[in-house]
Design a protein around this motif. Structure first.
Motif, PDB file in Angstrom:
ATOM      1  N   GLN A 129      56.021  99.700  40.811  1.00  0.00           N
ATOM      2  CA  GLN A 129      54.706  99.131  40.553  1.00  0.00           C
ATOM      3  C   GLN A 129      53.744  99.482  41.677  1.00  0.00           C
ATOM      4  OE1 GLN A 129      53.946  95.084  38.744  1.00  0.00           O
ATOM      5  NE2 GLN A 129      53.242  94.636  40.811  1.00  0.00           N
ATOM      6  N   ARG A 163      44.717 103.688  41.497  1.00  0.00           N
ATOM      7  CA  ARG A 163      43.556 103.616  42.382  1.00  0.00           C
ATOM      8  C   ARG A 163      43.009 105.016  42.670  1.00  0.00           C
ATOM      9  NH1 ARG A 163      41.637  99.675  45.436  1.00  0.00           N
ATOM     10  NH2 ARG A 163      43.535  98.407  45.250  1.00  0.00           N
ATOM     11  N   ILE A 220      50.237 101.481  41.189  1.00  0.00           N
ATOM     12  CA  ILE A 220      48.943 100.966  41.644  1.00  0.00           C
ATOM     13  C   ILE A 220      48.236 102.012  42.501  1.00  0.00           C
ATOM     14  CG2 ILE A 220      47.817  99.231  43.097  1.00  0.00           C
ATOM     15  CD1 ILE A 220      50.041  97.278  42.251  1.00  0.00           C
ATOM     16  N   VAL A 253      46.570  95.828  38.884  1.00  0.00           N
ATOM     17  CA  VAL A 253      47.830  95.654  38.172  1.00  0.00           C
ATOM     18  C   VAL A 253      47.629  94.920  36.855  1.00  0.00           C
ATOM     19  CG1 VAL A 253      48.685  93.435  39.097  1.00  0.00           C
ATOM     20  CG2 VAL A 253      50.299  95.268  38.569  1.00  0.00           C
ATOM     21  N   ASP A 272      44.579  94.975  44.617  1.00  0.00           N
ATOM     22  CA  ASP A 272      45.750  95.388  43.840  1.00  0.00           C
ATOM     23  C   ASP A 272      45.998  94.466  42.653  1.00  0.00           C
ATOM     24  OD1 ASP A 272      46.104  97.460  45.597  1.00  0.00           O
ATOM     25  OD2 ASP A 272      47.918  96.666  46.534  1.00  0.00           O
TER      26      ASP A 272
END
Length: 271
Positions: free
Chosen positions: A9, A17, A13, A40, A36
Motif C-alpha cells: 500500500q 502521488r 501511494i 489511499v 496519504d
C-alpha cells in the motif's frame, strides 16, 4: 481482489502521488487533501487501480472547481454548513447531526428519516441552497470533522459511523426525497470516497424492502458491504460499537445532552 499489504500500500501511494504530480493534478495546499490518508481513500475506492484512481481524482478536482458555478472552496467559505440562517428549519424537516464518537473514536452521524418533510423544508430554503448545504456538510467531514476526531483520538480515524433511524419513515417520504438521496450518494461516492466506516440502518419498517430495492442500486458495492439493516431490536448491536454515554438515550444509550444530542449547532474546530 484482496487488500494490499502495508508495504504494498505504501508503494502504491507513492506511485499514485507521482502520477498525480506528473499529470499536474495535485499541488501543495489543495483543499481536496494531499496527505496519504486522502490518497489511499481514492485508491481503495478504485480497488487500487492506479489508472482508475487517477481518473477519479481528476474528475473530482474538476467538480470541486465548478460545483455551484463558483467551486467548493467559495461555497464552503461563504457559509458555515452548521450555522446559517435556515439551519434550524432544515434541522426540523431533515434532522441530521454529529453526536460524539464510537469506541474507535469515529464521529457519530445520526439521521432521523422519520422526521423528513420535503414540502415543508422547501418552504424555508430553496432546493439549490439545500443542496449546497448537503455538499458543504460533506466537505466539512475531511476538512474539519475527521481532523478534529483524529486529534482527539491521537491517531488517524478512518471514517464516520452513520446511524439512519427509520422510525416513522414511510414510502411517501421516500418518494419525496429519493432524488436527493440518490444525488447525495453519487456526490459523496465520487468526491468523498471511503469516508464512511460503519453504516447502521435501524427501525427498518416492513415497507423498507421496497425502498431498499431501489436505494441499493445507487450504492457502490464497497459501501453496501458496510451497511447493516436492523429492525427495532438494534440496541445491543449499537452498544457493541458505542459506549452508552455516547449514544442518545432514545437509541438505547444513556446520553441526555440537550437539543437532540446537544451537537446540532456545534461546528467542529478548524485545523
Amino acid at each position: 481482489m484482496s487488500p494490499p499489504t502495508a508495504e504494498d500500500q505504501a508503494a502504491l501511494i507513492k506511485q499514485f502521488r507521482q502520477r498525480l504530480v506528473e499529470e499536474d493534478l495535485i499541488h501543495d495546499g489543495d483543499t481536496i487533501g494531499t496527505d496519504d490518508w486522502t490518497l489511499v481513500r481514492f485508491l481503495r475506492a478504485r480497488q487500487y487501480d492506479l489508472d482508475a484512481a487517477t481518473t477519479m481524482w481528476a474528475t473530482s478536482q474538476e467538480w470541486r472547481k465548478t460545483i455551484g458555478g463558483v467551486g467548493i472552496d467559495e461555497l464552503f467559505n461563504a457559509e458555515d454548513p452548521y450555522d446559517y440562517p435556515e439551519r434550524e428549519k432544515v434541522f426540523d424537516y431533515w434532522p441530521m447531526w454529529f453526536h460524539k464518537t464510537d469506541k474507535e473514536g469515529r464521529p457519530l452521524n445520526i439521521q432521523l428519516y422519520g422526521g423528513i418533510n420535503m414540502p415543508e423544508l422547501y418552504k424555508h430554503i430553496t432546493p439549490e441552497k439545500f443542496w449546497h448545504s448537503i455538499v458543504t456538510t460533506a466537505e466539512s467531514i475531511p476538512r474539519e470533522v475527521m481532523p478534529a476526531a483524529s486529534r482527539e483520538a491521537g491517531k488517524q480515524i478512518d471514517g464516520t459511523f452513520v446511524i439512519v433511524d427509520l422510525k416513522g419513515f414511510g414510502l411517501t417520504q421516500f418518494w419525496q426525497m429519493r432524488n436527493m438521496v440518490r444525488d447525495s450518494f453519487q456526490m459523496t461516492q465520487d468526491n468523498y470516497p471511503e469516508m464512511m466506516a460503519k453504516f447502521f440502518i435501524i427501525n427498518a419498517p416492513y415497507s423498507f424492502t421496497t425502498i431498499w430495492s431501489v436505494v441499493k442500486l445507487w450504492i457502490a458495492k464497497e459501501t453496501l458491504a458496510k451497511i447493516d439493516i436492523l429492525g427495532s431490536d438494534y440496541k445491543s448491536v449499537l452498544l457493541t460499537h458505542i459506549d452508552p454515554e455516547n449514544l442518545p438515550e432514545s437509541m438505547g444509550g444513556t446520553c441526555r445532552c440537550e437539543d437532540v444530542g446537544g451537537c446540532k449547532w456545534k461546528k467542529p474546530p478548524r485545523r
